[in-house]
Write an enzyme that holds these catalytic residues in place. Structure first.
Site, PDB file in Angstrom:
ATOM      1  N   HIS A 127       0.836  -1.211   0.000  1.00 50.68           N
ATOM      2  CA  HIS A 127       0.000   0.000   0.000  1.00 50.68           C
ATOM      3  C   HIS A 127       0.864   1.250   0.000  1.00 50.68           C
ATOM      4  O   HIS A 127       2.049   1.215   0.341  1.00 50.68           O
ATOM      5  CB  HIS A 127      -0.911   0.031   1.230  1.00 50.68           C
ATOM      6  CG  HIS A 127      -2.086  -0.906   1.128  1.00 50.68           C
ATOM      7  ND1 HIS A 127      -1.991  -2.248   1.412  1.00 50.68           N
ATOM      8  CD2 HIS A 127      -3.376  -0.686   0.756  1.00 50.68           C
ATOM      9  CE1 HIS A 127      -3.176  -2.814   1.226  1.00 50.68           C
ATOM     10  NE2 HIS A 127      -4.029  -1.893   0.825  1.00 50.68           N
ATOM     11  N   LYS A 131      -0.786   4.990   4.512  1.00 56.09           N
ATOM     12  CA  LYS A 131      -1.770   4.105   5.146  1.00 56.09           C
ATOM     13  C   LYS A 131      -1.411   3.913   6.613  1.00 56.09           C
ATOM     14  O   LYS A 131      -0.262   3.607   6.938  1.00 56.09           O
ATOM     15  CB  LYS A 131      -1.806   2.758   4.421  1.00 56.09           C
ATOM     16  CG  LYS A 131      -2.884   1.812   4.950  1.00 56.09           C
ATOM     17  CD  LYS A 131      -3.011   0.586   4.076  1.00 56.09           C
ATOM     18  CE  LYS A 131      -4.024  -0.408   4.621  1.00 56.09           C
ATOM     19  NZ  LYS A 131      -5.386   0.112   4.740  1.00 56.09           N
TER      20      LYS A 131
HETATM   21  N1  LIG Z   1     -12.704  -0.566   2.379  1.00 49.58           N
HETATM   22  C1  LIG Z   1     -12.031  -0.185   1.289  1.00 49.58           C
HETATM   23  O1  LIG Z   1     -12.298  -0.632   0.155  1.00 49.58           O
HETATM   24  C2  LIG Z   1     -10.948   0.843   1.452  1.00 49.58           C
HETATM   25  C3  LIG Z   1     -10.241   1.341   0.333  1.00 49.58           C
HETATM   26  C4  LIG Z   1      -9.274   2.316   0.529  1.00 49.58           C
HETATM   27  C5  LIG Z   1      -9.034   2.805   1.817  1.00 49.58           C
HETATM   28  N2  LIG Z   1      -9.717   2.290   2.877  1.00 49.58           N
HETATM   29  C6  LIG Z   1      -9.560   2.806   4.242  1.00 49.58           C
HETATM   30  O2  LIG Z   1     -10.291   4.030   4.314  1.00 49.58           O
HETATM   31  C7  LIG Z   1      -9.720   4.866   5.344  1.00 49.58           C
HETATM   32  C8  LIG Z   1      -9.460   6.261   4.759  1.00 49.58           C
HETATM   33  O3  LIG Z   1      -8.457   6.185   3.776  1.00 49.58           O
HETATM   34  P1  LIG Z   1      -7.955   7.488   2.990  1.00 49.58           P
HETATM   35  O4  LIG Z   1      -6.831   7.043   2.147  1.00 49.58           O
HETATM   36  O5  LIG Z   1      -9.118   8.194   2.363  1.00 49.58           O
HETATM   37  O6  LIG Z   1      -7.404   8.364   4.222  1.00 49.58           O
HETATM   38  P2  LIG Z   1      -7.187   9.950   4.296  1.00 49.58           P
HETATM   39  O7  LIG Z   1      -6.204  10.187   5.392  1.00 49.58           O
HETATM   40  O8  LIG Z   1      -6.916  10.511   2.938  1.00 49.58           O
HETATM   41  O9  LIG Z   1      -8.630  10.511   4.757  1.00 49.58           O
HETATM   42  C9  LIG Z   1      -9.148  10.382   6.057  1.00 49.58           C
HETATM   43  C10 LIG Z   1     -10.000  11.634   6.333  1.00 49.58           C
HETATM   44  O10 LIG Z   1     -10.748  11.433   7.546  1.00 49.58           O
HETATM   45  C11 LIG Z   1     -10.809  12.687   8.200  1.00 49.58           C
HETATM   46  N3  LIG Z   1     -11.213  12.485   9.592  1.00 49.58           N
HETATM   47  C12 LIG Z   1     -10.412  12.228  10.675  1.00 49.58           C
HETATM   48  N4  LIG Z   1     -11.178  12.141  11.781  1.00 49.58           N
HETATM   49  C13 LIG Z   1     -12.468  12.331  11.398  1.00 49.58           C
HETATM   50  C14 LIG Z   1     -13.725  12.338  12.096  1.00 49.58           C
HETATM   51  N5  LIG Z   1     -13.800  12.119  13.425  1.00 49.58           N
HETATM   52  N6  LIG Z   1     -14.863  12.556  11.387  1.00 49.58           N
HETATM   53  C15 LIG Z   1     -14.806  12.777  10.054  1.00 49.58           C
HETATM   54  N7  LIG Z   1     -13.656  12.771   9.342  1.00 49.58           N
HETATM   55  C16 LIG Z   1     -12.505  12.543  10.013  1.00 49.58           C
HETATM   56  C17 LIG Z   1      -9.416  13.269   8.000  1.00 49.58           C
HETATM   57  O11 LIG Z   1      -9.402  14.677   8.232  1.00 49.58           O
HETATM   58  C18 LIG Z   1      -9.151  12.896   6.544  1.00 49.58           C
HETATM   59  O12 LIG Z   1      -9.593  13.938   5.648  1.00 49.58           O
HETATM   60  C19 LIG Z   1      -8.465   4.125   5.823  1.00 49.58           C
HETATM   61  O13 LIG Z   1      -8.786   3.392   6.988  1.00 49.58           O
HETATM   62  C20 LIG Z   1      -8.161   3.162   4.679  1.00 49.58           C
HETATM   63  O14 LIG Z   1      -7.471   2.004   5.104  1.00 49.58           O
HETATM   64  C21 LIG Z   1     -10.660   1.333   2.709  1.00 49.58           C
END
Ligand SMILES: NC(=O)c1ccc[n+]([C@@H]2O[C@H](COP(=O)([O-])OP(=O)(O)OC[C@H]3O[C@@H](n4cnc5c(N)ncnc54)[C@H](O)[C@@H]3O)[C@@H](O)[C@H]2O)c1
Length: 218
Positions: A127, A131
């Protein structure tokens, strides 16, 4: 119309989800919650049917419990947190998928099948270097499904974090004189969106909660 709010709306996945919801004919994007946008989840919860959460491992559980307490269904994509406290939560439905890409769901299914027939396996998940959780939710789920199918202990997981990567996984199985490699690559976050929109459409009609895994909706 399904009224949707996105938690983590300023993030890489959340922003892509906002675009997908806006482009869906049967959904309306009501709110974007994210500290980076100065908007809390509590502010967007009224008048919403479903929240989609792509936030952080340390906040996703509290967000989900807040949604359910408000009678709002929640679709969780955030990985790397304990799902157990969600099992007692009632008031609305919870759907969780460690991976919303159909190719990844198929990879997990094929790996579980192959694990029944080959002697040993290891998982390599790769990844991007921002992450937060390790191993990935997808790798942990793959290992769990392989262990269930084969009756053997879960295979070891190796985690690689490098710039340039998005989300990739190889399941390598070995047996006498041969190996089998099953590989999935997410090269664009758009690949997760059909699965996310499917979950938004179905979470309200689940007959149990929480439900974990996109395979249950296909
Ligand atoms: N299930 C899937 O298919 C899949 C795919 C990709 C990523 N993910 C997961 O999704 C999550 C997010 O990934 P990303 O790359 O977008 O991360 P990222 O860091 O780009 O985005 C996370 C966002 O959440 C915000 N945030 C933090 N606390 C918060 C709260 N209490 N309320 C609302 N927003 C809040 C942050 O400010 C940030 O903008 C990770 O856990 C990642 O592993 C899952």
């Amino acid at each position: 119309m399904i009224r949707v709010a996105v938690a983590g709306a300023a993030g890489k996945m959340g922003a892509t989800v906002c675009d997908a919801v806006t482009g869906a004919g049967d959904m309306e994007l009501i709110g974007r919650a994210d500290p980076a946008l100065g908007t809390t989840l509590a502010e967007v919860l009224p008048n919403v049917d479903v929240v989609v959460d792509f936030t952080r491992p340390d906040t996703a559980l509290a967000n989900a419990l807040e949604c359910v307490a408000a009678g709002v269904h929640v679709v969780i994509g955030t990985t790397g947190f304990d799902l157990e406290p969600l099992r007692g939560a009632s008031g609305a439905n919870v759907f969780v998928a460690p991976n919303f890409a159909i190719g990844a769901v198929l990879m997990m299914r094929f790996a579980a099948e192959a694990a029944q027939h080959m002697a040993k396996a290891e998982i390599v998940e790769l990844h991007h270097d921002r992450k937060l959780d390790k191993p990935s939710g997808t790798a942990a789920r793959t290992a769990e499904l392989m262990a269930q199918a084969s009756g053997s202990p879960p295979p070891p997981i190796h985690s690689v974090r490098l710039p340039g990567l998005v989300a990739h996984q190889e399941v390598i199985l070995g047996d006498l004189g041969q190996t089998l490699t099953i590989r999935h690559d997410s090269i664009d976050r758009a690949g997760f969106m059909p699965g996310v929109l499917l979950a938004v459409r179905k979470v309200g009609s689940l007959t149990e909660s929480p439900v974990v895994g996109l395979e249950h909706l296909l």
